[in-house]
Write an enzyme that holds these catalytic residues in place. Structure first.
Site, short mmCIF file in Angstrom:
data_model
loop_
_atom_site.label_atom_id
_atom_site.label_comp_id
_atom_site.label_asym_id
_atom_site.label_seq_id
_atom_site.Cartn_x
_atom_site.Cartn_y
_atom_site.Cartn_z
N ASP A 33 -20.89 3.33 -1.98
CA ASP A 33 -20.41 4.70 -1.80
C ASP A 33 -21.59 5.54 -1.32
OD1 ASP A 33 -17.66 6.12 -3.28
OD2 ASP A 33 -19.16 7.38 -2.32
N PHE A 150 -0.69 -0.89 -4.30
CA PHE A 150 0.39 -0.15 -4.95
C PHE A 150 -0.04 0.25 -6.36
CE2 PHE A 150 2.20 -2.89 -1.70
CZ PHE A 150 2.98 -1.98 -0.97
N LEU A 151 -1.32 0.61 -6.49
CA LEU A 151 -1.88 0.88 -7.81
C LEU A 151 -1.50 2.27 -8.29
CD1 LEU A 151 -5.53 -0.23 -6.94
CD2 LEU A 151 -3.63 -1.66 -7.66
N GLY A 255 3.61 14.89 -8.90
CA GLY A 255 2.30 15.43 -8.56
C GLY A 255 1.36 14.29 -8.23
N CYS A 258 -1.18 11.10 -4.31
CA CYS A 258 -0.57 10.17 -3.34
C CYS A 258 0.79 10.60 -2.81
CB CYS A 258 -0.45 8.79 -3.96
SG CYS A 258 -2.05 8.03 -4.17
N LYS A 318 -0.06 13.38 -14.65
CA LYS A 318 0.76 12.52 -15.49
C LYS A 318 -0.09 12.09 -16.68
CE LYS A 318 -0.27 8.08 -13.35
NZ LYS A 318 0.25 6.85 -12.79
C1 UDX Z 1 1.69 6.37 -6.97
C2 UDX Z 1 2.44 5.06 -6.69
O1 UDX Z 1 3.23 4.72 -7.84
C3 UDX Z 1 1.47 3.94 -6.38
O2 UDX Z 1 2.19 2.77 -6.02
C4 UDX Z 1 0.59 4.37 -5.21
O3 UDX Z 1 -0.35 3.37 -4.91
C5 UDX Z 1 -0.12 5.67 -5.54
O4 UDX Z 1 0.85 6.68 -5.87
P1 UDX Z 1 0.42 7.48 -9.01
O5 UDX Z 1 0.38 8.70 -8.16
O6 UDX Z 1 -0.82 7.03 -9.69
O7 UDX Z 1 0.95 6.23 -8.17
O8 UDX Z 1 1.46 7.78 -10.18
P2 UDX Z 1 2.99 7.50 -10.51
O9 UDX Z 1 3.02 6.91 -11.86
O10 UDX Z 1 3.69 6.77 -9.45
O11 UDX Z 1 3.58 8.99 -10.62
C6 UDX Z 1 3.49 9.95 -9.57
C7 UDX Z 1 4.09 11.28 -10.00
O12 UDX Z 1 5.50 11.16 -10.14
C8 UDX Z 1 3.60 11.80 -11.36
O13 UDX Z 1 3.45 13.21 -11.30
C9 UDX Z 1 4.72 11.43 -12.32
O14 UDX Z 1 4.78 12.26 -13.45
C10 UDX Z 1 5.93 11.64 -11.41
N1 UDX Z 1 7.12 10.87 -11.82
C11 UDX Z 1 7.09 9.51 -11.83
C12 UDX Z 1 8.29 11.55 -12.16
O15 UDX Z 1 8.33 12.80 -12.14
N2 UDX Z 1 9.40 10.82 -12.49
C13 UDX Z 1 9.40 9.46 -12.51
O16 UDX Z 1 10.45 8.88 -12.83
C14 UDX Z 1 8.21 8.78 -12.18
#
Ligand code: UDX
Length: 438
Positions: A33, A150-151, A255, A258, A318
């Protein structure tokens, strides 16, 4: 046989999870980095962000020598057979992806290239067509793959080690086979496609998950209007295996760094290619409006937000992370401020932050609850363990608006609190009955 060495460019969420993940698979990994402070921290075993399951393997692989971190790019890539690029690709104001970090990384790679062949694996999320452009800039003896990740934040290393599939976007069978070999021990099905297809698989997957959440939020809002219970309705819809229950939890909207960025980027690509996507536009519009819904509910309950003081539980986008990027809690604090309320917030992962509307930060959930009403914005499990009778003694107007539908409304109502969720009937209802939903 000589073990493949892997260099990882970028130590954000994706880069660090890949570094630790590949070390877990037995490879020698060098993380690079340009941020010297972050590298100094990583060398000491300090994770750059809060992540369950990261600290222990990071420390272990630093000790056993499988993981090293450097700020010298030439040293990082010198012996590496694979160079993984995991730099950030944030949004520009017009929704397009800002690829300046990626372009800078590729230019640096080009400048220090030796005549040894390498496989470069792009894992940053990029608009369709980017990998082909990058491939043309790399030396001819470098082969480029696009392998999306897809993390999820909060479980990134676990997700790395347990993927549903490995997508390999390749224009060469040799490079695709080499990467498939690298991740063989993950035991996930490997799908080899063209690079452009792989880019669209990543963009499309995130967009579909975001679309499911916006759909769930619209259905929940409808349930709220029609006096039905969104949790029952969405559970029933998700029980059909063709639909699936995942990503159907209604709340304040999606939120994080991503979903919004990736949907905006795909929407931008679609618009510019002459086939605009109405669904992606609607997904973003629904998500923009959703945070206001919980403030509307609060206003409905309090009558007027001017002069009110609101306790807020949760700031991170989250549970399981301390990430405030694109956290809708911040937009909600802005809205509260605009409607004349003040707020005190508590989040178990966040000790200090500059928050909208001069919102102060409390050190405990109960400290934040010295307020007129309470708003729950992140689904931290510890909020469910709070004793509602203690809460009832603190909250002046005894109103709880649960933007994540995580609290037990009936239990709260039994302690004299009025509970409102998203897409659910109030408890107790106007006749004093204590059932949630019909
Ligand atoms: C996401 C994708 O899941 C992942 O595959 C990609 O690589 C990066 O973006 P991430 O942003 O870490 O991952 O979190 P995720 O658990 O998917 O939740 C994203 C947002 O959606 C959060 O704000 C969460 O609270 C919200 N969410 C998720 C909901 O409001 N309802 C749901 O049913 C699921």
């Amino acid at each position: 046989m000589h073990r493949a060495k892997i260099a990882i460019l970028g130590t954000g969420y994706v880069g660090t999870a890949n570094a630790v993940g590949f070390a877990e698979l037995g490879y020698d990994v060098i993380g690079f980095d340009t941020d010297a402070r972050r590298i100094a921290g990583l060398r000491l075993g300090i994770p750059p962000y809060r992540e369950e399951g990261l600290g222990e393997p990071l420390a272990r692989h630093l000790r056993n020598g499988r993981l090293t971190f450097v700020t010298d790019l030439a040293a990082a890539v010198e012996d590496a057979a694979f160079i993984i690029i995991a730099v950030g690709t944030p949004s520009r104001p017009d929704g397009s992806a800002d690829l300046s970090h990626l372009d800078a990384a590729v230019e640096s790679l080009r400048q220090i290239a030796t005549d040894r062949p390498k496989i470069v694996v792009l894992r940053s999320t990029v608009p369709a067509g980017t990998s082909d452009r990058i491939a043309a800039q790399l030396p001819a003896h470098y082969q480029l793959l696009f392998c999306p990740e897809f993390l999820r934040e909060g479980s990134a290393v676990w997700d790395f080690l347990h993927p549903d599939s490995t997508i390999v976007g390749a224009e060469s069978d040799h490079a695709a086979g080499a990467y498939a070999g690298l991740v063989r021990s993950l035991n996930a099905p490997v799908m080899v496609t063209g690079r452009r297809d792989a880019e669209l698989i990543k963009g499309g997957a995130n967009a579909f998950l975001a679309l499911k959440i916006s759909f769930a939020n619209e259905i929940a809002n409808l349930c709220g209007t029609l006096n039905a219970d969104a949790l029952n309705v969405l559970q029933g819809i998700g029980a059909d295996r063709r639909i699936g229950e995942a990503y159907l939890e209604p709340g304040i909207g999606f939120g994080g760094p991503c979903f919004e960025k990736d949907v905006q980027s795909l929407e931008h690509v679609a618009r510019n290619s002459g086939s605009p996507s109405h669904l992606l536009q609607a997904t973003l519009r629904v998500n923009d409006a959703q945070p206001r819904k919980v403030v509307d509910i609060l206003e409905e309950e309090l009558g007027d937000l001017r002069g009110a003081h609101i306790g807020v539980w949760g700031l991170a986008f989250k549970a399981g992370t301390d990430d405030l990027r694109s956290s809708l809690a911040l937009r909600i604090l802005d809205d509260l401020h605009a409607r004349g309320a003040t707020a005190t917030a508590y989040d178990p992962a966040i000790e200090s932050a500059e928050l909208p509307g001069r919102t102060s930060i409390a050190r405990s959930a109960m400290e934040a609850a010295h307020a007129d009403a309470l708003l729950v914005l992140t689904e931290w499990p510890e909020f469910c363990d709070v004793d509602p009778s203690v809460l009832a003694a603190r909250l002046r107007r005894r109103i709880v608006v649960d933007g994540r539908n995580v609290l037990d409304g009936e239990r709260f109502a039994r302690c004299g609190l009025r509970y409102r969720g998203v897409g659910r009937s109030a408890v107790p209802d106007s006749d004093g009955a204590a059932a949630v939903g019909a």
